[in-house]
Design a protein around this motif. Structure first.
Motif, PDB file in Angstrom:
ATOM      1  N   UNK A  81     -41.941  -1.514   6.230  1.00 16.54           N
ATOM      2  CA  UNK A  81     -40.551  -1.108   6.012  1.00 16.54           C
ATOM      3  C   UNK A  81     -39.547  -2.050   6.669  1.00 16.54           C
ATOM      4  N   UNK A  82     -39.827  -2.452   7.914  1.00 10.48           N
ATOM      5  CA  UNK A  82     -38.784  -3.094   8.709  1.00 10.48           C
ATOM      6  C   UNK A  82     -38.548  -4.568   8.398  1.00 10.48           C
ATOM      7  N   UNK A  83     -39.575  -5.314   8.090  1.00 10.01           N
ATOM      8  CA  UNK A  83     -39.376  -6.740   7.874  1.00 10.01           C
ATOM      9  C   UNK A  83     -38.463  -6.998   6.680  1.00 10.01           C
ATOM     10  N   UNK A  84     -37.403  -7.707   6.935  1.00  3.64           N
ATOM     11  CA  UNK A  84     -36.454  -8.043   5.874  1.00  3.64           C
ATOM     12  C   UNK A  84     -35.334  -7.057   5.706  1.00  3.64           C
ATOM     13  N   UNK A  85     -35.430  -5.906   6.382  1.00  3.81           N
ATOM     14  CA  UNK A  85     -34.408  -4.870   6.211  1.00  3.81           C
ATOM     15  C   UNK A  85     -33.071  -5.285   6.826  1.00  3.81           C
ATOM     16  N   UNK A  86     -33.137  -5.991   7.951  1.00  2.00           N
ATOM     17  CA  UNK A  86     -31.899  -6.346   8.641  1.00  2.00           C
ATOM     18  C   UNK A  86     -31.009  -7.227   7.774  1.00  2.00           C
ATOM     19  N   UNK A  87     -31.651  -8.140   7.024  1.00  2.00           N
ATOM     20  CA  UNK A  87     -30.877  -9.026   6.157  1.00  2.00           C
ATOM     21  C   UNK A  87     -30.208  -8.260   5.021  1.00  2.00           C
ATOM     22  N   UNK A  88     -30.738  -7.059   4.730  1.00  2.70           N
ATOM     23  CA  UNK A  88     -30.160  -6.221   3.682  1.00  2.70           C
ATOM     24  C   UNK A  88     -29.193  -5.190   4.261  1.00  2.70           C
ATOM     25  N   UNK A  89     -28.941  -5.283   5.571  1.00  2.00           N
ATOM     26  CA  UNK A  89     -27.993  -4.370   6.202  1.00  2.00           C
ATOM     27  C   UNK A  89     -28.592  -3.052   6.629  1.00  2.00           C
ATOM     28  N   UNK A  90     -29.942  -2.901   6.519  1.00  2.00           N
ATOM     29  CA  UNK A  90     -30.597  -1.658   6.917  1.00  2.00           C
ATOM     30  C   UNK A  90     -31.414  -1.912   8.180  1.00  2.00           C
ATOM     31  N   UNK A  91     -30.715  -1.971   9.307  1.00  2.00           N
ATOM     32  CA  UNK A  91     -31.385  -2.320  10.543  1.00  2.00           C
ATOM     33  C   UNK A  91     -31.545  -1.184  11.516  1.00  2.00           C
ATOM     34  N   UNK A  92     -31.427   0.083  11.041  1.00  2.40           N
ATOM     35  CA  UNK A  92     -31.465   1.230  11.951  1.00  2.40           C
ATOM     36  C   UNK A  92     -32.720   2.079  11.736  1.00  2.40           C
ATOM     37  N   UNK A  93     -33.454   2.293  12.814  1.00  2.00           N
ATOM     38  CA  UNK A  93     -34.591   3.217  12.803  1.00  2.00           C
ATOM     39  C   UNK A  93     -34.138   4.525  13.454  1.00  2.00           C
ATOM     40  N   UNK A  94     -34.504   5.651  12.854  1.00  2.15           N
ATOM     41  CA  UNK A  94     -34.146   6.962  13.394  1.00  2.15           C
ATOM     42  C   UNK A  94     -35.444   7.730  13.652  1.00  2.15           C
ATOM     43  N   UNK A  95     -35.689   8.040  14.921  1.00  2.76           N
ATOM     44  CA  UNK A  95     -36.918   8.743  15.275  1.00  2.76           C
ATOM     45  C   UNK A  95     -36.601   9.881  16.232  1.00  2.76           C
ATOM     46  N   UNK A  96     -37.528  10.803  16.388  1.00  2.00           N
ATOM     47  CA  UNK A  96     -37.335  11.888  17.346  1.00  2.00           C
ATOM     48  C   UNK A  96     -37.804  11.446  18.722  1.00  2.00           C
ATOM     49  N   UNK A  97     -37.326  12.151  19.755  1.00  2.00           N
ATOM     50  CA  UNK A  97     -37.710  11.825  21.118  1.00  2.00           C
ATOM     51  C   UNK A  97     -39.052  12.379  21.524  1.00  2.00           C
ATOM     52  N   UNK A  98     -39.687  13.142  20.621  1.00  2.00           N
ATOM     53  CA  UNK A  98     -40.978  13.752  20.954  1.00  2.00           C
ATOM     54  C   UNK A  98     -42.132  13.059  20.229  1.00  2.00           C
TER      55      UNK A  98
END
Length: 385
Positions: A81-98
Motif C-alpha cells: 500500500x505505502x510505496x508510491x503513495x506519498x507521490x500521489x498525495x496519500x501519505x497518511x496512515x491511520x491506526x489504533x493505539x491498541x
C-alpha cells in the motif's frame, strides 16, 4: 498442568498431531514446484489445503496467500500500500493505539521514511473510538493511504467494530487492513462478508505448526511482492512453500470450526468465573468488562498486587498464564494497550491474562479460580508498589 495462554500460542491441535505423524510416515516429500509426479502430488495436497482454508475463512482459494505468519502478512500489506503513495498525495496512515507491535512498528518504520501517522483514540472499555476515526478521515480524506484496526485485541480480548469500520473505509475508498490474528480461530469468520481488504492468520494461534500463516487479500493482484524469489504463490511470495505447514493450517482450521458450537458455554463459564472473582475480591478490575470480548479471554487486575508475582504463584501450581502479550511480557510496566485505555499504573501493573481455547474443558476455570484466590490472599498482604 493447565495451559491458559492460548492468545500467546495455541498448542498443536490433536488433529494436527495425528495428521502430521501419519503424513511424515507416509510421505511424499518433494518440491511442490517440480513438474515430476511427486512434486505435483505434493502441490496437489497443498492446493487442497488452500481450498480447505478458503472454505473455512469465507474466501476464494486465489485470495489465500500462504506465508510464515501474521507479521509477514502485515509487512506485505504495508509494503503493497505505502510505496508510491506519498507521490500521489496519500501519505497518511491511520491506526489504533491498541494494535499489535508488529503493526505499530511497521507503521512507524514508514513514518521514518516521511509518511504521516495518526492514532485513533481508544475508549476506556478498550473499544476503538469509531467517531474519532470518522473525524480523522473527514479531516484528511484525500491523504489517507490505509486504515489499520484489529478485529480483537490480544491482551484484553475486546472485539473491535471491524465490520462497521470496513463500511466507513469503503465509503471513502480507503484500503482497510484488519489484524485478525486473535479473532480467527476464536469466532466464526467470513472474509467476504466482513468487507475487509486484508486479513491475516497465524498458524500457531489456531493449533497449526509454528511459522505458518495466511494473508487474505480481497484483490491479490494489488499486492506487491515483499519476498522476491522463484514466483511461488502466484508470484506474490517467493521461496519454496512450507507445504507440510500449510497442510496443518487446513487441518487446524477445520478442527477449530467444529468447536464453535462450544463458544456460548465457554463465554457463560468465563462470566461465572469473573463474577466469582469479583465476589471474592470486590476491588479487582476486569479489563474491557463492559465491551464485547472473546469468549475465552479474561484480563484481570488486583490493584496493588504485581501481575508477574501472580504469574509466578500460578506457575508454582502448574498453571501457565501471562501478564500481557508475549511481545511485552518481560516489561514490568503498564502495557501500551492499557495506557491507551487510560488505565492507571496501580491497575495496569497488576494484570494477568487468562486465555483458553475452544477445545479446553470448562472445569479448568474452577481450578484457576482456586489458584488465583490462593495467590491473591498471599500476595494481597504484601505492598507490591
Amino acid at each position: 498442568m493447565i495451559y491458559a495462554d492460548y492468545n500467546g500460542s495455541a498448542p498443536l491441535a490433536e488433529e494436527v498431531k495425528e495428521y502430521i505423524t501419519n503424513r511424515i510416515i507416509s510421505g511424499p516429500f518433494a518440491n511442490p514446484n517440480a513438474i515430476h509426479y511427486l512434486g505435483q502430488k505434493v502441490k496437489m495436497a497443498m492446493e487442497n489445503a488452500r481450498s480447505v482454508c478458503a472454505k473455512n475463512l469465507g474466501a476464494t482459494p486465489r485470495q489465500i496467500i500462504f506465508n510464515s505468519g501474521s507479521t509477514e502478512g502485515i509487512n506485505t500489506v504495508f509494503h503493497s500500500i505505502m510505496h508510491g503513495q506519498k507521490s500521489e498525495g496519500k501519505g497518511l496512515m491511520v491506526i489504533s493505539g491498541i494494535e499489535h507491535s508488529a503493526v505499530i512498528k511497521t507503521a512507524k518504520s514508514y513514518q521514518c521514511e516521511g509518511y504521516d501517522l495518526e492514532i485513533i483514540e481508544t475508549l476506556p472499555n478498550g473499544v476503538v473510538d469509531v467517531e474519532d476515526l470518522k473525524k480523522i478521515i473527514s479531516r484528511n480524506h484525500k491523504r489517507v493511504a490505509v486504515v489499520a484496526v484489529m478485529a480483537a485485541n490480544n491482551e484484553t480480548g475486546v472485539i473491535q467494530p471491524f465490520q462497521e469500520i470496513s463500511q466507513i473505509c469503503k465509503q471513502s475508498d480507503i484500503p482497510y487492513f484488519c489484524d485478525t490474528t486473535q479473532y480467527i480461530g476464536k469466532y466464526p469468520f467470513n472474509f467476504e462478508e466482513s468487507g475487509l481488504d486484508f486479513a491475516v492468520v497465524a498458524g500457531h494461534k489456531v493449533g497449526a505448526l509454528t511459522g505458518t500463516g495466511i494473508l487474505i487479500a480481497k484483490r491479490p493482484t494489488n499486492l506487491k511482492t515483499l519476498i522476491i524469489g522463484g514466483g511461488q504463490e502466484n508470484g506474490l511470495r517467493g521461496g519454496t512453500q512450507n507445504y507440510l505447514g500449510n497442510e496443518t493450517l487446513a487441518v487446524a482450521l477445520d478442527a477449530i470450526t467444529k468447536n464453535f458450537h462450544r463458544l456460548e458455554a465457554i463465554k457463560s463459564k468465563r462470566i461465572e468465573f469473573e463474577n466469582k472473582l469479583k465476589q471474592a475480591f470486590p476491588n479487582i478490575v476486569i479489563m474491557g468488562e463492559s465491551a464485547p470480548r472473546l469468549a475465552s479471554t479474561t484480563y484481570v487486575s488486583y490493584p496493588g498486587v504485581h501481575g508477574q508475582a501472580v504469574q509466578i504463584e500460578l506457575e508454582a501450581q502448574n498453571i501457565f498464564v501471562t501478564t500481557s502479550s508475549a511481545c511485552s511480557d518481560n516489561e514490568p510496566v503498564t502495557s501500551r494497550v492499557l495506557r491507551s485505555m487510560n488505565v492507571s499504573d496501580e491497575v495496569g501493573r497488576g494484570v494477568v491474562r487468562i486465555s483458553l481455547g475452544t477445545c479446553c474443558s470448562l472445569d479448568v476455570y474452577d481450578e484457576i479460580f482456586e489458584a488465583l484466590v490462593k495467590a491473591y490472599k498471599k500476595l494481597g498482604k504484601i505492598d507490591s508498589f
